[in-house]
Design a protein around this motif. Structure first.
Motif, PDB file in Angstrom:
ATOM      1  N   UNK A 110       0.847  -1.183   0.000  1.00  0.00           N
ATOM      2  CA  UNK A 110       0.000   0.000   0.000  1.00  0.00           C
ATOM      3  C   UNK A 110       0.889   1.241   0.000  1.00  0.00           C
ATOM      4  N   UNK A 111       1.269   1.698  -1.193  1.00  0.00           N
ATOM      5  CA  UNK A 111       2.094   2.912  -1.274  1.00  0.00           C
ATOM      6  C   UNK A 111       1.194   4.146  -1.330  1.00  0.00           C
ATOM      7  N   UNK A 112       1.793   5.317  -1.365  1.00  0.00           N
ATOM      8  CA  UNK A 112       1.019   6.531  -1.632  1.00  0.00           C
ATOM      9  C   UNK A 112       1.723   7.294  -2.767  1.00  0.00           C
ATOM     10  N   UNK A 166      -4.335  10.000   4.149  1.00  0.00           N
ATOM     11  CA  UNK A 166      -4.020  11.257   4.832  1.00  0.00           C
ATOM     12  C   UNK A 166      -3.489  12.369   3.924  1.00  0.00           C
ATOM     13  N   UNK A 167      -2.816  12.059   2.772  1.00  0.00           N
ATOM     14  CA  UNK A 167      -2.456  13.193   1.917  1.00  0.00           C
ATOM     15  C   UNK A 167      -3.674  14.073   1.593  1.00  0.00           C
ATOM     16  N   UNK A 243      -9.727  14.757  13.676  1.00  0.00           N
ATOM     17  CA  UNK A 243      -8.716  13.988  12.942  1.00  0.00           C
ATOM     18  C   UNK A 243      -8.810  12.494  13.291  1.00  0.00           C
ATOM     19  N   UNK A 244      -9.090  12.221  14.570  1.00  0.00           N
ATOM     20  CA  UNK A 244      -9.235  10.820  14.990  1.00  0.00           C
ATOM     21  C   UNK A 244     -10.427  10.176  14.276  1.00  0.00           C
ATOM     22  N   UNK A 249     -12.549   6.563  10.282  1.00  0.00           N
ATOM     23  CA  UNK A 249     -13.522   6.320   9.219  1.00  0.00           C
ATOM     24  C   UNK A 249     -12.829   5.744   7.979  1.00  0.00           C
ATOM     25  N   UNK A 250     -11.690   6.326   7.601  1.00  0.00           N
ATOM     26  CA  UNK A 250     -10.964   5.816   6.435  1.00  0.00           C
ATOM     27  C   UNK A 250     -10.477   4.392   6.687  1.00  0.00           C
ATOM     28  N   UNK A 251     -10.023   4.113   7.907  1.00  0.00           N
ATOM     29  CA  UNK A 251      -9.542   2.762   8.227  1.00  0.00           C
ATOM     30  C   UNK A 251     -10.694   1.765   8.213  1.00  0.00           C
ATOM     31  N   UNK A 252     -11.855   2.200   8.646  1.00  0.00           N
ATOM     32  CA  UNK A 252     -13.035   1.313   8.661  1.00  0.00           C
ATOM     33  C   UNK A 252     -13.391   0.930   7.233  1.00  0.00           C
ATOM     34  N   UNK A 253     -13.379   1.917   6.338  1.00  0.00           N
ATOM     35  CA  UNK A 253     -13.699   1.687   4.928  1.00  0.00           C
ATOM     36  C   UNK A 253     -12.631   0.807   4.272  1.00  0.00           C
TER      37      UNK A 253
END
Ligand SMILES: NC(=O)c1ccc[n+]([C@@H]2O[C@H](COP(=O)([O-])OP(=O)(O)OC[C@H]3O[C@@H](n4cnc5c(N)ncnc54)[C@H](OP(=O)(O)O)[C@@H]3O)[C@@H](O)[C@H]2O)c1
Length: 254
Positions: A110-112, A166-167, A243-244, A249-253
């Motif tokens: 998983x790069x960015x 996060x970017x 921010x938390x 939310x992004x991690x859940x998705x």
């Protein structure tokens, strides 16, 4: 080392850009996609990579699956695999799924997109069939374009949220701060550079100085000075909570 990039979108190009900048010969990278031939020609002209419409897998050592997630397993099923290292950058796919179909070692990376400038953050989740030398090879490949951390099924969604999503959070913050500077008289691009450079320098400091973030804030925020008052505004509006929640939310998705 011959690398095949399956998929020629933004992630694939970012990796190719970073790898070439790190010294990998463009001729050892071949790119392919599904339909957009014009895009392939543009990439060949810009980066000097090989392009191909019908690939024969056996001529490659590493195959990077850089298409949308729904195409990955179907692509693996359609091809004969000998002893390639498969590297999938697609979300929602596990290395074991790829290994079961291909019979080869697989890594979910998983790069960015900052890998293009060799400042990426990549999570690597190794399948059970990945040999020690392959592990080393994949790690070295991604170390060329930034930092690497080993992940697993549990931590991968959080790595993906923190490094991959996060970017966009940072761009949102820059987008919110920029108008304050343009209203004060700076050109939009100048305003953006001022904030981005300040963020870049702060990130560098965070990487070099292991003290807690509160100690770093204390370094720049004299009691009741301008920084301290700004920080208090962020705290009154509960930035930490926001921010938390965004990261969770992004991690859940993911
Ligand atoms: N962008 C990011 O920041 C980021 C970060 C981490 C991971 N990823 C992952 O990277 C993958 C690609 O993302 P992206 O943003 O680069 O997507 P993108 O810009 O939509 O590009 C996808 C590419 O895959 C090609 N493709 C699709 N199906 C294919 C197939 N069956 N065979 C060969 N090529 C195929 C497409 O070709 P055509 O245009 O010809 O259809 C296109 O070149 C996704 O799985 C994503 O989850 C992206």
């Amino acid at each position: 080392m011959n690398i095949l990039m399956v998929g020629a979108g933004s992630m694939s190009e970012s990796l190719v850009r970073g790898w070439i900048d790190s010294g990998i010969a463009p001729e050892s990278i071949t790119m392919t996609n599904r339909a957009d031939r014009k895009r392939l020609s543009e990439l060949a002209n810009e980066h000097g990579v090989q392009i191909i419409e019908e690939e024969s897998i056996e001529s490659f050592d590493i195959v990077v699956l850089a298409m949308q997630p729904e195409g990955v397993l179907e692509y693996v099923k359609r091809h004969e695999w000998t002893n390639q290292l498969l590297v999938s950058v697609a979300a929602h796919i596990t290395p074991d799924e790829i290994e079961q179909i291909s019979g080869c070692g697989a890594v979910c990376a998983m790069p960015n997109t900052p890998v293009a400038f060799r400042t990426g953050m990549t999570g690597l989740w190794f399948g059970h069939q990945v040999a020690m030398e392959q592990k080393q090879l994949a790690t070295e490949l991604f170390l060329r374009v930034g930092e690497v951390v080993e992940t697993d099924e549990t931590t991968m969604p959080f790595l993906m949220a923190a490094a991959g999503c996060s970017p966009a959070f940072f761009y949102e913050i820059v987008g919110a701060m920029t108008p304050v500077l343009t209203e004060a008289g700076f050109e939009a691009q100048q305003a953006r550079r001022i904030i981005a450079q300040a963020m870049k320098g702060s990130a560098e400091l965070l990487l070099q100085d292991a003290r807690p973030t509160d100690a770093l804030i204390d370094d720049v925020a004299a009691p009741n000075g301008p920084t301290d008052r700004g920080v208090q505004v962020l705290r009154t509006h509960e930035l930490k909570k926001i921010m938390r929640a965004a990261l969770s939310e992004s991690a859940r998705e993911a």
